[in-house]
Design a protein around this motif. Structure first.
Motif, mmCIF file in Angstrom:
data_model
loop_
_atom_site.group_PDB
_atom_site.id
_atom_site.type_symbol
_atom_site.label_atom_id
_atom_site.label_comp_id
_atom_site.label_asym_id
_atom_site.label_seq_id
_atom_site.Cartn_x
_atom_site.Cartn_y
_atom_site.Cartn_z
ATOM 1 N N HIS A 90 0.354 -1.382 -0.215
ATOM 2 C CA HIS A 90 -0.010 0.259 -0.223
ATOM 3 C C HIS A 90 0.764 1.166 0.342
ATOM 4 C CE1 HIS A 90 -3.259 -2.483 0.912
ATOM 5 N NE2 HIS A 90 -2.333 -2.610 1.804
ATOM 6 N N VAL A 93 0.642 5.417 0.759
ATOM 7 C CA VAL A 93 0.465 7.020 1.264
ATOM 8 C C VAL A 93 0.964 8.229 0.718
ATOM 9 C CG1 VAL A 93 -0.699 8.070 3.102
ATOM 10 C CG2 VAL A 93 -0.907 5.626 3.275
ATOM 11 N N GLU A 143 -2.464 9.712 -7.745
ATOM 12 C CA GLU A 143 -3.453 8.892 -6.860
ATOM 13 C C GLU A 143 -3.032 7.387 -7.139
ATOM 14 O OE1 GLU A 143 -7.293 7.564 -10.202
ATOM 15 O OE2 GLU A 143 -6.848 8.893 -10.753
ATOM 16 N N LYS A 170 -1.870 2.452 -6.730
ATOM 17 C CA LYS A 170 -2.873 2.545 -6.694
ATOM 18 C C LYS A 170 -2.815 3.098 -4.879
ATOM 19 C CE LYS A 170 -8.318 4.014 -6.069
ATOM 20 N NZ LYS A 170 -7.802 5.479 -6.688
ATOM 21 N N CYS A 199 -3.451 6.149 -1.257
ATOM 22 C CA CYS A 199 -4.472 6.633 -0.474
ATOM 23 C C CYS A 199 -4.229 8.111 -0.038
ATOM 24 C CB CYS A 199 -4.433 5.921 0.717
ATOM 25 S SG CYS A 199 -5.475 3.676 0.791
ATOM 26 N N LYS A 200 -5.153 8.450 0.365
ATOM 27 C CA LYS A 200 -4.294 10.228 0.277
ATOM 28 C C LYS A 200 -4.032 10.178 2.092
ATOM 29 C CE LYS A 200 -6.276 11.888 -3.983
ATOM 30 N NZ LYS A 200 -4.530 12.270 -4.483
ATOM 31 N N SER A 201 -4.349 8.765 3.037
ATOM 32 C CA SER A 201 -4.179 9.160 4.519
ATOM 33 C C SER A 201 -4.750 7.991 4.771
ATOM 34 C CB SER A 201 -5.506 10.499 4.443
ATOM 35 O OG SER A 201 -6.428 9.587 5.232
ATOM 36 N N GLU A 239 -7.951 5.961 5.506
ATOM 37 C CA GLU A 239 -8.370 5.030 3.366
ATOM 38 C C GLU A 239 -7.548 3.760 4.259
ATOM 39 O OE1 GLU A 239 -8.126 6.791 0.622
ATOM 40 O OE2 GLU A 239 -8.146 9.358 1.177
ATOM 41 N N LEU A 240 -6.812 3.031 4.514
ATOM 42 C CA LEU A 240 -6.460 2.083 4.761
ATOM 43 C C LEU A 240 -7.236 1.051 5.077
ATOM 44 C CD1 LEU A 240 -2.443 2.764 5.230
ATOM 45 C CD2 LEU A 240 -3.283 1.659 3.653
ATOM 46 N N SER A 241 -6.642 -0.587 4.341
ATOM 47 C CA SER A 241 -7.802 -1.513 5.312
ATOM 48 C C SER A 241 -6.501 -1.806 6.486
ATOM 49 C CB SER A 241 -7.767 -2.271 4.759
ATOM 50 O OG SER A 241 -6.923 -3.056 3.308
ATOM 51 N N LYS A 283 -5.795 -0.108 12.729
ATOM 52 C CA LYS A 283 -5.354 -0.584 10.861
ATOM 53 C C LYS A 283 -4.750 -2.085 11.377
ATOM 54 C CE LYS A 283 -7.772 2.749 8.893
ATOM 55 N NZ LYS A 283 -9.041 2.689 8.040
#
Length: 683
Positions: free
Chosen positions: A42, A44, A49, A55, A57-59, A62-64, A89
């Motif tokens: 992931h 950030v 984008e 892809k 995440c903005k912060s 938003e993560l899983s 998280k």
């Protein structure tokens, strides 16, 4: 606590990842992608984008859920990110590259503590901040280059400095040395060098785990933990080698005793390393050379064959090895003659085995076969370079083949790092480890062959704990009075001369008769008695007794006079000095004026075992005087050893002892007796 997610994460987020590989977040992401990490990655980044095809995440909100977070963001933004990651998280491992924490001032220290509290509360691991990251067989969480190829046969390295570990990696890769894992702990806010070593010890599997552990240490925060796990690894068959930087002291410090003047914090480090079986190095080249030697099977003995096509390097290697007690045995007999017939005229097989500059790969093969099967040697060193007139791929092929098959280690010294750099790289690409210079190699090989490993713990000498604690608990800070010193020595079982302290003529004559002539008289009060004329030996009559008493009582700061019987023997010294977290440093040497003139002392950390005390005695430059020389009686080493261990036991029971001097003790074949003792308390 080292969590499984730090070692083998199933998912990783790079917070602050970017497309710019010149930035830590960008290059860390690049390393993860291009070293084949198999888990979910992931990123950030609030401004992109997609980052490097992933892809974003903005912060972190938003993560899983994620196992491991790598932070490459400003220090001030880290607390909130770590709190969200660890509390919401499921994150159980955090690596922070960023600087600007406790090394930067009070505000940075506050932020660092907040982060540490969060990871401790949530049971997560924290590496850093202010580090280059972590690399395990499962992922490359580093932002730096080079990224070495990992191998289970490589070394594990733990470093307290990010830049230094990069330089160590570069030096190691020039030798073909591989790594099994890399840990850069930075500020060690939660996990430090000792904690990672604990993990490597507790997860160690003989025959599976890397047997070589390398440390770069700037400060030892937990000496007891370092000792425990380095010793444990050594006893399991691994070897720990370490650089401890910052060993010099600028200027000198005033001290009120011999022990205080002789002890230094770095002596405590040395003593700790010896006890733990850690081989100490003083530079990067020395460390990686030693580590490279350790990747070969350890020779069964110290008999080395040197194979060369150049005389000078073989002579220099012979000098280094023989100076350090390594044998270069002469090779002769029928098998030697048979080998010589296979070499060009002018060759020599005496050892060094010189097969000339024109020697061939086939001849090298014959030599190595003879060393393996016919000659009484434990290992072989091959020195083979090139004047640059042709390729030597065939020689290095033979060398690699024999290294792979031989039951004796074969160490390649390949000095032509320019003329045949392609062939050397070819050799290393096969998995070969080699050395460019025979002298550093020889020193490293000597260290390995002379290493004694960790010293096992032993029970301390029995002492009267209740009496020791009674004296210490009742004492204030400062030097103990002679009578209290006597009680402590008796409680510790340390032999001492009979003594009496007097301050008037009536007591003087009574105690002198009880002790018996000849008598030694010393002032009580002044620190260095001999400097003020406060010691008189061999008093044999009442007249001298009274006149010396009158003279000494007039010496400045004198409060009384100490009487002792006149004893004979070799003057010895035992001292102890409290060294902060390390505990007590116990020292021994020749006593009396020798302690100041020669400064010939050796040291060990409490608790000192019988083996350590023996090593301390035997390592003294003046050891021959202790053995006895030129008709002079020697010293009972068993009793000297016991006295050292009893001082160690006393210090363990009474950690309030700041400094302690037994100087001199008088040793002869029958007794080792303390003549003068001083003990300083600081609670």
């Amino acid at each position: 606590m080292v969590t499984k997610q730090l070692i083998n994460p199933k998912s990783i987020v790079v917070v602050g990842g970017s497309d710019d590989v010149r930035k830590p977040g960008g290059n860390a992401l690049y390393n993860l992608i291009h070293t084949g990490y198999s888990g979910k990655i992931h990123v950030v980044n609030p401004k992109a984008e997609y980052v490097q095809g992933i892809k974003a995440c903005k912060s972190v909100d938003e993560l899983s859920d994620v196992d491991l977070a790598i932070l490459a963001i400003p220090a001030g933004s880290c607390t909130q990110a770590v709190e969200t990651l660890c509390k919401k998280k499921g994150c159980k491992a955090v690596i922070i590259f960023s600087a600007g924490f406790h090394e930067d001032g009070e505000e940075g220290a506050r932020i660092e503590k907040e982060i540490t509290d969060i990871v401790n509360e949530t049971g997560a691991s924290l590496i850093g901040p202010n580090c280059i990251g972590v690399m395990t067989p499962n992922y490359a969480g580093l932002f730096t280059k080079p990224v070495p190829k990992l191998s289970s046969y490589g070394a594990d390295i733990i470093s307290g400095s990010g830049a230094t570990v990069v330089f160590i990696l570069e030096a190691a890769m020039n030798l073909g040395l591989r790594f099994s894992s890399i840990f850069s702990v930075g500020n060690s806010a939660q996990l430090g060098v000792e904690d990672i070593l604990e993990y490597l010890d507790e997860s160690y599997e003989p025959g599976v785990s890397s047997p070589v552990k390398l440390l770069y240490i700037e400060s030892i925060n937990n000496p007891e933990k370092l000792l425990k796990h380095a010793r444990s690894l050594s006893l399991k068959g691994a070897t720990v080698a370490a650089i401890k930087s910052g060993y010099s002291e600028a200027g000198s410090r005033a001290a009120s005793s011999h022990t205080g003047a002789l002890a230094s914090p770095d002596q405590a480090v040395d003593a700790l390393f010896k006890k733990a079986g850690i081989i100490r190095c003083y530079g990067r080249t020395e460390l990686v050379t030693l580590a490279s030697v350790l990747t070969f099977p350890k020779p069964k003995g110290k008999k080395i064959a040197i194979v060369t096509h150049a005389g000078g390097p073989a002579v220099m290697l012979t000098d280094v090895l023989s100076t350090n007690g390594i044998k270069i045995p002469e090779i002769k007999g029928e098998k030697a003659k048979e080998l010589l017939e296979k070499l060009y005229p002018g060759s020599s097989v005496a050892n060094p085995i010189d097969f000339l500059a024109t020697g061939t790969a086939e001849q090298l093969g014959h030599i190595l076969d003879a060393c393996e099967n016919d000659f009484d040697v434990d290992a072989v060193v091959v020195i083979f370079g090139s004047p640059g007139l042709g390729h030597v791929y065939d020689v290095y092929d033979v060398l690699w083949d024999k290294i792979s098959k031989s039951t004796k280690p074969i160490y390649p010294v390949l000095p032509s790092v320019i003329n045949v750099k392609d062939e050397i790289q070819y050799f290393m690409d096969k998995g070969g480890v080699c050395f460019p210079d025979e002298v550093p190699f020889g020193k490293a090989l000597s260290e390995v062959l002379n290493a004694t490993g960790a010293i096992r713990e032993e029970e301390s000498a029995p002492v009267d704990i209740a009496m020791i604690r009674k004296v210490i608990d009742e004492a204030g800070n400062g030097y103990l009075s002679p009578d209290k010193v006597q009680i402590l020595l008796d409680a510790a079982g340390i032999s001492r001369a009979r003594e009496a302290v007097v301050n008037n003529e009536k007591d003087l004559i009574r105690e002198a008769k009880a002790i018996g002539y000849p008598i030694v008289m010393k002032v009580v009060g002044p620190v260095h008695k001999t400097d003020v004329g406060g010691v008189t030996l061999g008093i044999n009559d009442d007249g001298t007794l009274f006149s010396e008493f009158a003279r000494m009582m007039k010496i400045k700061d004198t409060t009384a006079v100490l009487l002792q019987p006149m004893l004979t023997g070799t003057q010895l010294f035992i001292g102890a000095k409290r060294e902060g977290k390390f505990g007590h440093l116990v020292m021994c040497g020749l006593g009396g004026i020798f302690i100041e003139a020669l400064k010939d002392v050796s040291s060990g950390l409490t608790p000192v075992s019988k083996t350590e005390a023996d090593n301390m005695i035997h390592s003294l430059r003046g050891y021959k005087l202790i053995q006895g020389t030129r008709g002079q009686e020697g010293v009972n080493e068993v009793l000297f050893n016991e006295a050292i261990r009893r001082v160690s036991a006393l210090c363990r029971i009474a950690p309030e002892i700041y400094e302690m001097d037994l100087n001199p003790l008088l040793g002869n074949p029958k007794t080792v007796t303390t003549v003068d003792a001083r003990i300083r308390i600081e609670k």
